[in-house]
Design an enzyme around this catalytic site. Structure first.
Site, PDB file in Angstrom:
ATOM      1  CB  SER A  94     -72.958 -52.363  -2.883  1.00  0.00           C
ATOM      2  OG  SER A  94     -73.042 -51.291  -1.989  1.00  0.00           O
ATOM      3  CG  HIS A 134     -50.837 -44.078  12.143  1.00  0.00           C
ATOM      4  ND1 HIS A 134     -50.895 -45.423  11.842  1.00  0.00           N
ATOM      5  CD2 HIS A 134     -52.093 -43.738  12.543  1.00  0.00           C
ATOM      6  CE1 HIS A 134     -52.125 -45.863  12.070  1.00  0.00           C
ATOM      7  NE2 HIS A 134     -52.872 -44.864  12.484  1.00  0.00           N
ATOM      8  CD  GLU A 178     -58.162 -38.492   0.185  1.00  0.00           C
ATOM      9  OE1 GLU A 178     -58.247 -38.082  -0.989  1.00  0.00           O
ATOM     10  OE2 GLU A 178     -57.552 -39.509   0.517  1.00  0.00           O
ATOM     11  CB  THR A 202     -74.445 -41.887   4.846  1.00  0.00           C
ATOM     12  OG1 THR A 202     -73.858 -40.751   4.220  1.00  0.00           O
ATOM     13  CG2 THR A 202     -73.377 -42.872   5.211  1.00  0.00           C
ATOM     14  CG  HIS A 256     -67.978 -31.140   8.746  1.00  0.00           C
ATOM     15  ND1 HIS A 256     -68.839 -31.882   8.005  1.00  0.00           N
ATOM     16  CD2 HIS A 256     -66.790 -31.766   8.636  1.00  0.00           C
ATOM     17  CE1 HIS A 256     -68.203 -32.906   7.465  1.00  0.00           C
ATOM     18  NE2 HIS A 256     -66.948 -32.850   7.841  1.00  0.00           N
ATOM     19  CG  HIS A 257     -63.035 -31.364   8.445  1.00  0.00           C
ATOM     20  ND1 HIS A 257     -62.688 -32.598   8.933  1.00  0.00           N
ATOM     21  CD2 HIS A 257     -63.758 -31.597   7.329  1.00  0.00           C
ATOM     22  CE1 HIS A 257     -63.178 -33.536   8.125  1.00  0.00           C
ATOM     23  NE2 HIS A 257     -63.838 -32.957   7.158  1.00  0.00           N
ATOM     24  CE  LYS A 277     -74.077 -45.431  -1.316  1.00  0.00           C
ATOM     25  NZ  LYS A 277     -72.696 -45.648  -1.691  1.00  0.00           N
ATOM     26  CD1 TRP A 290     -54.588 -36.727   9.755  1.00  0.00           C
ATOM     27  CD2 TRP A 290     -54.830 -36.492   7.561  1.00  0.00           C
ATOM     28  NE1 TRP A 290     -55.919 -36.571   9.496  1.00  0.00           N
ATOM     29  CE2 TRP A 290     -56.097 -36.437   8.165  1.00  0.00           C
ATOM     30  CE3 TRP A 290     -54.741 -36.366   6.174  1.00  0.00           C
ATOM     31  CZ2 TRP A 290     -57.266 -36.261   7.425  1.00  0.00           C
ATOM     32  CZ3 TRP A 290     -55.916 -36.196   5.443  1.00  0.00           C
ATOM     33  CH2 TRP A 290     -57.156 -36.150   6.068  1.00  0.00           C
ATOM     34  CE1 TYR A 309     -69.125 -39.014   2.687  1.00  0.00           C
ATOM     35  CE2 TYR A 309     -68.271 -36.820   2.299  1.00  0.00           C
ATOM     36  CZ  TYR A 309     -69.067 -37.684   3.017  1.00  0.00           C
ATOM     37  OH  TYR A 309     -69.790 -37.211   4.070  1.00  0.00           O
ATOM     38  CG  ASP A 311     -55.578 -53.577 -19.769  1.00  0.00           C
ATOM     39  OD1 ASP A 311     -55.800 -52.865 -18.765  1.00  0.00           O
ATOM     40  OD2 ASP A 311     -54.528 -54.199 -19.925  1.00  0.00           O
ATOM     41  CG  HIS A 358     -65.776 -33.742   3.998  1.00  0.00           C
ATOM     42  ND1 HIS A 358     -65.597 -34.090   5.306  1.00  0.00           N
ATOM     43  CD2 HIS A 358     -66.821 -34.478   3.565  1.00  0.00           C
ATOM     44  CE1 HIS A 358     -66.501 -34.979   5.653  1.00  0.00           C
ATOM     45  NE2 HIS A 358     -67.261 -35.229   4.628  1.00  0.00           N
ATOM     46  NE  ARG A 405     -56.691 -35.709  16.222  1.00  0.00           N
ATOM     47  CZ  ARG A 405     -57.240 -35.570  14.997  1.00  0.00           C
ATOM     48  NH1 ARG A 405     -58.243 -34.746  14.803  1.00  0.00           N
ATOM     49  NH2 ARG A 405     -56.788 -36.276  13.991  1.00  0.00           N
ATOM     50  CB  SER A 422     -49.920 -41.748  -8.471  1.00  0.00           C
ATOM     51  OG  SER A 422     -50.626 -42.943  -8.294  1.00  0.00           O
ATOM     52  CB  SER A 423     -54.568 -39.839  -6.973  1.00  0.00           C
ATOM     53  OG  SER A 423     -54.007 -40.485  -5.882  1.00  0.00           O
TER      54      SER A 423
END
Lengths: 226, 689
Positions: free
Chosen positions: B268, B75, B255, B328, B302-303, B331, B139, B257, B104, B253, B450, B169-170
């Site tokens: 926006s 998931h 990621e 943040t 911080h993780h 914004k 994950w 963002y 293009d 991290h 969890r 790909s990315s």
């Protein structure tokens, strides 16, 4: 020419203007290289974190041979010179020289790879394999991926030489050679960093000696110290 | 290879299955990305449903612990790598060339390659279900649970190799979009005139380019550990499992963002359109996005507050994490400022954008609460974290993406969504999302960890778990409504017109759906919110804009030809990665299949480079598409690309709003205070410096 190739129409007069004036393909190459910096950066960081952490030998001091690798490093640096000559010859449209210098670059790169194959086999017979200890793990992974980059570069250069032999490389298509050159010089620079860290500085590392508690044992310990 | 490309003609044709398989049109690739990612969304949603069903009552025996582990792992992995990232990529593809006035992307075939590699990566990851070896280590797959002794089946190999393929790909897509945005803008579109979505795509792409190599290395090390007996994360061999956490989160991290910035960009765009006001403080929003992109690199630990990094490291990362809340928050205030005094039109897209702002604030606040390390020690690995991640990724990223779906659907299809069903979808999602995830804050603070597959009734977690599972049903119905809405809307006659929202972006000045060449004449961008400027001026002159740019004969405009080779090369990448799953155990060549994949790649790349143009242009004009902006500008627009108004750079003209009298900067074409259009003097331009 029986068919139309992409390589054959990168002529400047056909170049479309871009917003910044930088060619798209050149920009793409620079962005790719910035990405590759992080790739090698992570591999090098892994090596540095695990430096001196091997639990069993052989340790770098036992098997690293700095003089031999200095020779192969010199050969690789010379290949960058050959690459520069190849681009110069392309800009001056000296067809024979283009093919000569492209092949020379690939040849010097191949000698470097030959040294690496020799070194890997030697280490194997001396008892260092990728699963022997952390030194073997990090050393073979880092230098192996660098060798793979050089090998890819050789294939690229040979492809260019093949195209050049058909007379399709010249001032109008100099970008094709320039991009290969950017890649080649980048791989070369990465090797200078690897050579400095793994051979000149790390090549004399011995096994864990003295009180192990004085050695920051891991990246966690390292971060804890700062 | 020369013979190969001589024998095989370049594909042509504009309809049918093959036209989709060989397409290099950014709009079609955007659709392919969107549809594929939506199917993965349903798959990830079903996995979430099994999780919620299992947890709805205590001591449930619906699924085994092993299956449960596979469900939450797949998931999370699916939703992040196969849903939110490719849905964002779908918008990059469809919107970016239109929004910057290009025909293009810079490298159309590379773009097709990105899509196929993404599809194959997703299939490889999910193929693990077929062999009943789905990955089951979460994950983020912490070492050393992922090592061979603890995860003996091939699940983690599928996971590592699937993510490697998705990374290819990315990266290819990110290279492409950086070059496209930097180099392919229409004349006049300076950096500070780029729509916010374009800006956020640029920042996201830069993050991708720099973050993915780090996880690539982590995955290589994991694969080597599992298959070649290396010791990267094996404590017995001196390795340190914490290194995996560092590599993962140095990628992970940024990621975060990568997932949220595109949604912020979409919001926006949507908020100003439906508030009938330009974005409040545009330069500040751009700057905040860039600062988030930079600071996102300085917060990864911080993780890992509970890992034991030591007080100094924890304090440093605590402070940087609190600091990143500032841009943040800026914004959020800008979005609220955009709404303030606007003529708010609550269309479905606007509702989703408002929902994004509201739910992202909730997720942001719980985020600040675990930026505080002592408080995080209580929350780590509880459902509080699950609540947080779903508020920012479901309430944040996915709501932003749905705002974009409702906003750009009329442009893509020429048809309007059914507004009633759209609003029903929004309210079901908004209510369902809060019913599902808000109770998880309480569950987490009450100690529910969890990743547990069941729990005893004595803990007192039953009621809220049942409530969360009921919320899932609401979300399920909401998704069905959305699908019904799409089907109904696609069957309608086109009714949207070219500009249903009176929107400011360049993409709204052309027909819906856009013609294959996008812009017949590359527009000259007059300022931020270009199309508003054009429309307001035309209205003031008494000849309002009612028609899109007129169609021209597509054969007069050179567009890139379709190609087989991106697909062939992508198949090579798949074979190369999937081949790693087959260990022959032979002495010298343990893994022969990847070599076959490598050869396919090689053939694909050589043929790609030597591909002739399609028959119809083969004789005369030669256009190599990749590399120089393909058939970029017609002669009329080309000359103007680099021209700037003489003497205009650096001139600052002070203006007063004729309506309310407030002082405006020259960059405002509309009064941010009252929303009135400002008549500009002789083009006070500002260029990127």
């Amino acid at each position: 020419m029986a068919h139309h190739t992409e390589i054959s129409h990168h002529a400047p007069e056909e170049e479309h203007p871009t917003t910044t004036g930088i060619n798209n393909r050149k920009l793409l190459m620079w962005v790719f290289l910035s990405s590759d910096c992080l790739f090698f950066g992570s591999l090098i960081a892994t090596y540095m974190v695990y430096r001196g952490q091997s639990l069993v030998g052989p340790y770098p001091v036992d098997i690293i041979d700095v003089p031999i690798t200095t020779i192969s490093t010199f050969v690789l640096l010379c290949s960058s010179f050959a690459m520069v000559r190849a681009l110069a010859a392309t800009n001056e449209d000296r067809q024979g020289a283009i093919i000569f210098w492209l092949l020379m670059t690939a040849f010097l790169g191949a000698i470097f790879i030959g040294f690496q194959v020799y070194e890997f086999n030697l280490f194997k017979t001396e008892g260092l394999r990728i699963d022997t200890n952390l030194f073997g793990t990090t050393f073979f992974t880092l230098t192996g991926f660098h060798g793979a980059h050089v090998t890819l570069g050789i294939v690229w250069l040979l492809g260019l030489a093949w195209v050049a032999k058909k007379g399709r490389v010249g001032p109008k298509t100099a970008l094709d050679v320039e991009l290969a050159g950017l890649y080649w010089h980048f791989v070369d620079i990465v090797w200078i960093v690897i050579f400095t860290l793994l051979y000149l500085i790390g090549g004399f590392d011995t096994g864990p000696a003295g009180d192990p508690s004085l050695v920051p044992h891991s990246i966690t310990g390292f971060l804890g110290l700062i | 290879m020369a013979t190969l490309t001589d024998v095989i003609d370049r594909p042509s044709g504009e309809s049918g299955l093959w036209s989709w398989i060989t397409t290099v049109d950014h709009k079609r690739i955007g659709v392919l990305y969107g549809v594929t990612a939506f199917i993965f969304l349903l798959l990830g949603g079903i996995e979430a449903g099994i999780i919620r069903l299992q947890l709805s009552v205590p001591d449930s025996t619906l699924v085994s612990a092993d299956t449960f582990n596979q469900m939450f792992t797949m998931h999370g992995t699916t939703m992040i790598f196969l849903v939110i990232m490719p849905l964002s990529a779908s918008f990059f593809n469809f919107v970016i060339p239109l929004a910057i006035g290009a025909r293009d992307v810079a490298f159309p075939r590379l773009n097709a390659f990105s899509y196929w590699v993404f599809l194959f990566g997703g299939l490889l990851l999910n193929a693990s279900f077929l062999t009943n070896q789905a990955p089951d280590a979460g994950w983020f797959s912490y070492a050393n649970l992922t090592e061979k002794p603890f995860s003996a089946n091939q699940g983690l190999d599928y996971w590592a190799l699937g993510l490697q393929v998705l990374g290819v790909s990315s990266l290819a897509a990110a290279f492409n979009f950086i070059v496209t945005i930097v180099n392919m803008r229409a004349p006049g579109m300076s950096l500070m005139r780029m729509p916010l979505f374009v800006w956020m795509t640029l920042v996201t792409s830069i993050l991708l380019v720099l973050a993915f190599p780090v996880i690539t290395v982590g995955l290589i090390e994991l694969t080597f550990d599992r298959n070649f007996g290396t010791n990267f994360f094996v404590p017995e061999g001196g390795g340190d499992p914490i290194l995996w956490q560092h590599l993962f989160w140095v990628f992970g991290h940024p990621e975060v963002y990568i997932l949220i910035l595109p949604a912020m960009g979409i919001v926006s765009e949507v908020l100003p359109t439906f508030s009938r006001k330009p974005l409040f403080g545009y330069p500040v929003v751009v700057f905040s996005g860039v600062v988030i992109g930079i600071m996102g690199w300085a917060v990864w630990s911080h993780h890992m507050f509970t890992v034991g990094l030591g007080p100094v490291a924890v304090t440093v990362f605590m402070i940087t994490t609190m600091l990143i809340a500032v841009p943040t928050g800026v914004k959020i205030f800008n979005w609220i400022g955009t709404l303030w005094g606007g003529q708010i039109d609550l269309k479905t897209a606007m509702l989703f954008a408002l929902g994004f702002v509201a739910l992202f604030i909730v997720g942001g606040l719980s985020g600040v609460s675990h930026a505080v390390a002592p408080s995080d020690n209580q929350q780590q690995d509880t459902y509080y974290i699950v609540a947080h991640i779903h508020y920012v990724l479901f309430g944040g990223a996915l709501f932003g993406i749905f705002a974009g779906v409702y906003y750009w659907f009329p442009k893509l299809t020429g048809k309007l969504f059914h507004e009633g069903l759209g609003k029903l979808h929004f309210w079901l999602y908004f209510i369902g999302m809060n019913v599902t995830f808000f109770p998880m804050h309480y569950l987490g603070l009450n100690g529910m960890p969890r990743r547990i597959y069941t729990y005893a009734s004595e803990f007192g977690w039953d009621g809220l778990n049942l409530l969360a599972s009921l919320g899932y049903l609401v979300l399920f119905v909401g998704t069905l409504i959305f699908m019904v809405n799409i089907l109904i809307s696609l069957r309608k006659e086109p009714d949207a017109g070219h500009d249903p929202w009176d929107a400011p972006g360049l993409e709204w000045s052309i027909a819906s759906p856009p013609p294959s060449y996008n812009f017949a004449k590359i527009p000259e961008v007059e300022g931020l919110d270009h199309y508003w400027i054009v429309k307001r001026r035309a209205a003031a002159e008494g000849r309002p804009v009612t028609e899109p740019e007129a169609y021209v004969d597509p054969s007069t405009i050179h567009m890139p030809d379709p190609s087989y080779w991106p697909l062939v090369t992508a198949i090579g990448v798949l074979v190369l990665a999937a081949g790693m799953l087959f260990d022959t155990g032979w002495d010298y060549i343990r893994f022969p299949i990847p070599f076959i994949g490598g050869i396919i790649c090689f053939i694909g790349i050589i043929a790609w480079a030597n591909e002739p143009p399609a028959k119809e242009h083969a004789g005369g004009d030669h256009h190599a598409e990749d590399g120089h902006g393909m058939a970029h500008h017609p002669a009329t627009a080309t000359a103007a690309v680099m021209e700037r108004p003489a003497g205009a750079a650096g001139v600052t003209v002070r203006l007063l709003c004729s309506n309310c009298g407030n002082q405006l900067s020259s960059s405002f074409r509309f009064c941010p205070y009252c929303g009135g259009a400002v008549e500009s003097p002789a083009d006070p331009d500002h260029q990127e410096g």
